[in-house]
Write a protein that holds these residues in place. Structure first.
Motif, short mmCIF file in Angstrom:
data_model
loop_
_atom_site.label_atom_id
_atom_site.label_comp_id
_atom_site.label_asym_id
_atom_site.label_seq_id
_atom_site.Cartn_x
_atom_site.Cartn_y
_atom_site.Cartn_z
N HIS A 80 -7.67 -3.34 -5.72
CA HIS A 80 -6.58 -3.71 -5.02
C HIS A 80 -6.97 -3.80 -3.50
O HIS A 80 -7.94 -3.43 -3.05
CB HIS A 80 -5.43 -2.39 -4.90
N GLN A 81 -5.91 -4.64 -2.89
CA GLN A 81 -6.44 -4.78 -1.68
C GLN A 81 -6.58 -3.69 -0.68
O GLN A 81 -7.20 -3.75 0.35
CB GLN A 81 -5.49 -6.01 -1.06
N SER A 82 -5.80 -2.62 -1.05
CA SER A 82 -6.02 -1.37 0.11
C SER A 82 -7.18 -0.77 -0.21
O SER A 82 -7.43 0.36 0.48
CB SER A 82 -4.63 -0.48 -0.51
N ASN A 109 0.68 -1.14 -0.12
CA ASN A 109 0.09 -0.10 -0.10
C ASN A 109 0.99 1.36 -0.07
O ASN A 109 1.42 1.67 1.12
CB ASN A 109 -1.01 0.07 1.22
N PRO A 110 1.14 1.83 -1.16
CA PRO A 110 2.18 3.08 -1.40
C PRO A 110 1.55 4.15 -0.42
O PRO A 110 2.43 4.92 0.04
CB PRO A 110 2.10 3.39 -2.79
N VAL A 111 0.30 4.35 -0.43
CA VAL A 111 -0.07 5.58 0.28
C VAL A 111 0.23 5.34 1.75
O VAL A 111 0.96 6.29 2.41
CB VAL A 111 -1.85 5.64 0.11
N ALA A 135 -5.92 5.39 2.31
CA ALA A 135 -6.78 4.84 1.16
C ALA A 135 -6.49 5.62 -0.08
O ALA A 135 -6.48 6.73 0.08
CB ALA A 135 -7.99 4.25 1.62
N PRO A 136 -6.41 5.04 -1.22
CA PRO A 136 -6.52 5.88 -2.47
C PRO A 136 -7.64 6.22 -2.78
O PRO A 136 -8.04 6.04 -3.89
CB PRO A 136 -5.79 4.73 -3.48
N VAL A 137 -8.28 7.09 -2.34
CA VAL A 137 -9.49 7.68 -2.36
C VAL A 137 -9.52 9.25 -2.16
O VAL A 137 -8.70 9.65 -1.21
CB VAL A 137 -10.70 7.25 -1.92
N GLU A 138 -10.25 10.13 -2.77
CA GLU A 138 -10.26 11.26 -2.65
C GLU A 138 -11.52 11.77 -2.98
O GLU A 138 -12.22 11.37 -3.74
CB GLU A 138 -9.18 12.16 -3.57
N TRP A 166 -16.96 9.65 -3.85
CA TRP A 166 -15.51 9.85 -3.85
C TRP A 166 -14.91 9.49 -5.25
O TRP A 166 -15.76 8.59 -6.00
CB TRP A 166 -15.22 8.78 -3.04
N ARG A 167 -13.95 9.53 -5.27
CA ARG A 167 -13.19 9.30 -6.62
C ARG A 167 -12.03 8.63 -6.50
O ARG A 167 -11.14 8.68 -5.60
CB ARG A 167 -12.70 10.53 -7.50
N VAL A 168 -11.81 7.40 -7.33
CA VAL A 168 -10.54 6.50 -7.30
C VAL A 168 -9.89 6.64 -8.79
O VAL A 168 -10.65 6.76 -9.75
CB VAL A 168 -10.87 5.08 -7.06
#
Ligand SMILES: *Cc1c(COP(=O)(O)O)cnc(C)c1O
Length: 712
Positions: free
Chosen positions: A116-118, A50-52, A177-180, A206-208
């Motif tokens: 992705h698992q994240s 999980n890079p974030v 998490a990769p969401v904004e 939300w946007r991925v």
């Protein structure tokens, strides 16, 4: 210059690292993965890739060192150049193939997406298919948006105590998490209103980021909402029927409203499973608001909507009592109110125990094409919904099929990818061309075998590390055994990992325990089985089967050669489908619509040992795996189980085990390797999402696009 507000501390030379971490495109690009893997390998593993989270935890000194390391910077620069290319809409397959259709997107609705698992907003195969579809659509350059749910508590996390599954709901850590927040064209956070019963529920969007594909996720957890409404989108497949119908109203009606608020104007609407079928209600209503007649509005919606059905199991199709649907739709009608009965009739279906409002019936009657997900499933679907085809011939086209596929860049193991880069360098761009894969036949056997050993080793070190962690977390010693610590990294390893539910028959292989024990414990030719999978919290028989498997894993009769690995998710799935030797699949025919885990296994050279159901009825060639064929078909479950188990044991004893242990003078199993090559060669091009999405484009999307253009 630092470009990402979430990661203000990055060195200037690595200023775009945050942007790369927030775009899940990195997860299927090998250069981008290499950036994070090499940045801090220990942290990469500790965070389950999980890079974030990594960027929040990493030492500043490591970042500074990377920023001064020319080798790292070369990979970093290449990854970002590729990211920019992956986001541009120029010179793609789509622009070449479909330059003539308007550049309006396909909107793809699904209750779950496994990217992705994240981002734990999926439960199983349906979500993986949706995620892989989005990734491929982006790779091919389609204008494409996905719509689903955010589920702040996701699907449950599975813990295994002595012999049972326990369910934990873990709240998402948003900052990791990769969401904004998604924003509207005028730059505000996108929040929309959905009428539900006699109240209004606010939904945050939300946007991925997925390269050029956008994924929008709906979330009702806003302070302005009542506590029970805030919970509506908390969990995937949680709650009762009332919760489910409200979720589906939010997905369908809220999803269309969200797209409008975001300034998105889809030309084609794809409903992935019946959960999203209320999309058609909102779209019919939009046309009525513009002064259309009901029948014209319905015809227009049919022309531009595509439906994919996924299950031959009757209970898998959502159906609700009419009064329940009417209660919750009360505020949604607007100009459609006058045609309420006409609309409700679109969902009417008698399943044998009464007439209900059925989401699949609604989708079949209100879309222009219905497709199943394999050839066998097509026939089953047609039989299941026969009354619908018969009632209005001509208007309803019979069901067709588009066989599922998997996203190759996501599922091919790193060691195999390296081998392919060497022997068939164009595979990354042209992997749906069957001829390209013939190159695998020329690869030396020893090299293939080495690749297989490396992938198997990775699986066993993953299993051991997981059990080491569980041990430190306090699980019992027997559970450390049943979790896989006694496994032998050189023994023939069968994998069985999927949802634990009745029709998939996770316990079939234990039909004759003594015979199985003899196979597993053979001194010179040992065999072991690794299991993983979750049972839905409400599925008592699934949970019972799971308990049975865990008990057997700690039964000395099987010599420590059976293991159950907990908390199956995308991360575990990657290790399993790459690292096992044989992939076991024994559903009760014809209830497996397609299945995709066997495709993931086959493309990695993990040989499929399967009943001839779903995709395997098309995929088996005679030399790329094994067909478990009992030669009989009966409705008597016990008799069928016995016959299938017998066929399975015979294949194991007479073919699978001998082929694996028959080695040449360099200890290479040449017969086995020949099958591995055949599996990779025959399954990769055909059962890829590249073939699948192109098929959707040619057969469903382009005709719908042309209709949409014509009716404007
Ligand atoms: C591929 C996949 C599935 C689907 O497995 P089937 O055996 O095809 O049902 C389910 N869960 C996860 C995590 C997967 O990766």
């Amino acid at each position: 210059m630092n470009m990402h507000p979430l990661f203000p501390e990055l060195p200037a030379r690595l200023g775009r690292l945050g942007e790369l971490a927030m775009d899940l495109w990195w997860s299927w690009n090998h250069q981008a993965r290499a950036v994070f893997r090499t940045l801090d390998y220990t942290l990469w593993r500790a965070t389950a890739h999980n890079p974030v989270l990594m960027l929040h935890q990493i030492d500043r000194t490591r970042l500074d060192r990377a920023a001064a390391d020319p080798a790292f910077l070369a990979v970093y620069d290449q990854a970002l150049a590729q990211l920019d290319r992956a986001r541009s809409a120029e010179s793609t397959w789509w622009t070449e193939r479909c330059g003539h259709v308007p550049h309006r997107p396909v909107a793809y609705f699904s209750a779950e997406f496994a990217i992705h698992q994240s981002l734990p907003i999926y439960a199983g195969g349906l979500g993986v298919l949706a995620g892989d579809h989005c990734k491929e659509a982006g790779d091919l350059g389609l204008p494409f948006v996905g719509i689903g749910f955010m589920y702040p508590q996701g699907y449950f996390r599975q813990r295994v105590t002595a012999d049972r599954q326990e369910e934990d709901y873990v709240s998402l850590s948003w900052e990791n998490a990769p969401v904004e927040p998604a924003s509207t064209p005028d730059g505000r956070d996108c929040v929309i209103a959905v009428p539900l019963g006699n109240r209004t529920v606010l939904v945050q969007v939300w946007r991925v980021r997925l390269g050029r594909t956008k994924l929008y996720l709906l979330d009702t957890n806003l302070e302005e909402n009542a506590p029970w409404d805030r919970e509506l989108s908390a969990r995937l497949y949680g709650g009762d029927r009332e919760t489910r119908v409200q979720q589906e109203i939010i997905l369908g009606i809220g999803g269309v409203r969200a797209l409008r608020a975001l300034g998105t104007d889809p030309a084609v609407w794809h409903l992935n499973e019946g959960h999203a079928a209320f999309v058609v209600l909102q779209r019919i209503r939009e046309h009525l608001d513009q002064g259309w007649q009901f029948s014209d509005a319905l015809a227009e919606v049919r022309r531009t909507t595509v439906f994919t059905t996924h299950t031959p199991v009757p209970a898998g199709h959502d159906a609700f009592p009419f009064h329940m649907v009417e209660t919750h739709l009360a505020g949604c009608w607007g100009s459609l109110g006058e045609f309420r009965e006409d609309f409700l009739a679109l969902g009417r279906h008698d399943n044998g125990s009464g007439t209900l409002f059925n989401m699949t019936a609604l989708a079949i009657r209100s879309t222009g094409s219905t497709n199943a997900v394999s050839a066998v499933h097509r026939d089953v679907t047609e039989r299941m919904w026969k009354p619908l085809w018969e009632e209005t011939p001509g208007v309803l086209k019979p069901v067709t099929s588009v066989t599922n596929g998997i996203h190759l860049p996501t599922w091919v193991g790193a060691e195999l990818a390296r081998l392919l880069d060497h022997h068939a360098p164009e595979w990354r761009d042209r992997h749906d061309e069957p001829g390209l894969w013939d190159a695998i036949l020329a690869v030396p056997d020893a090299e293939i075998w080495e690749m297989r050993q490396a992938l198997r080793t990775a699986l066993f070190s993953f299993i051991r590390e997981r059990m080491r962690l569980r041990w430190t977390e306090g699980v019992s010693a027997p559970r450390v055994v049943s979790g896989g610590t006694l496994l032998d990294p050189h023994a023939l390893t069968l994998g069985f990992a999927r949802r634990f539910t009745g029709y998939k028959r996770p316990e079939l292989i234990f039909h004759d325990p003594e015979r199985l024990a003899a196979i597993l414990n053979a001194t010179r030719t040992p065999v072991q089985i690794v299991f993983a999978g979750k049972a839905h919290p409400a599925d008592e028989s699934g949970k019972h089967a799971l308990q049975g498997v865990i008990r057997r894993a700690s039964d000395p009769l099987f010599g420590g050669r059976i293991a159950f690995v907990d908390d199956y998710d995308l991360h575990v799935a990657h290790y399993f489908v790459q690292g096992c030797d044989v992939w076991l699949n024994n559903p009760r025919k014809p209830l497996e619509a397609s299945g995709t885990s066997g495709m993931k296994a086959s493309v990695n050279g993990v040989l499929h040992l399967s009943i001839g159901d779903g995709w395997w009825a098309e995929g088996f060639t005679g030399s790329n795996g094994w067909l478990v064929d009992p030669g009989t078909h009966t409705d008597d479950h016990d008799a069928q189980d016995a016959a299938d188990a017998e066929a399975l044991y015979r294949l194991l004893e007479e073919q699978v085990v001998p082929a694996f242990y028959d080695r040449d003078e360099h200890d290479v199993p040449t017969r086995w390797v020949r099958m591995v090559k055949e599996a990779i060669r025959t399954v990769s091009p055909t059962f890829s999402t590249r073939r699948m999405v192109k098929e959707y484009v040619e057969r469903m999307y382009v005709p719908a696009f042309e209709q949409a253009a014509a009716s404007r």
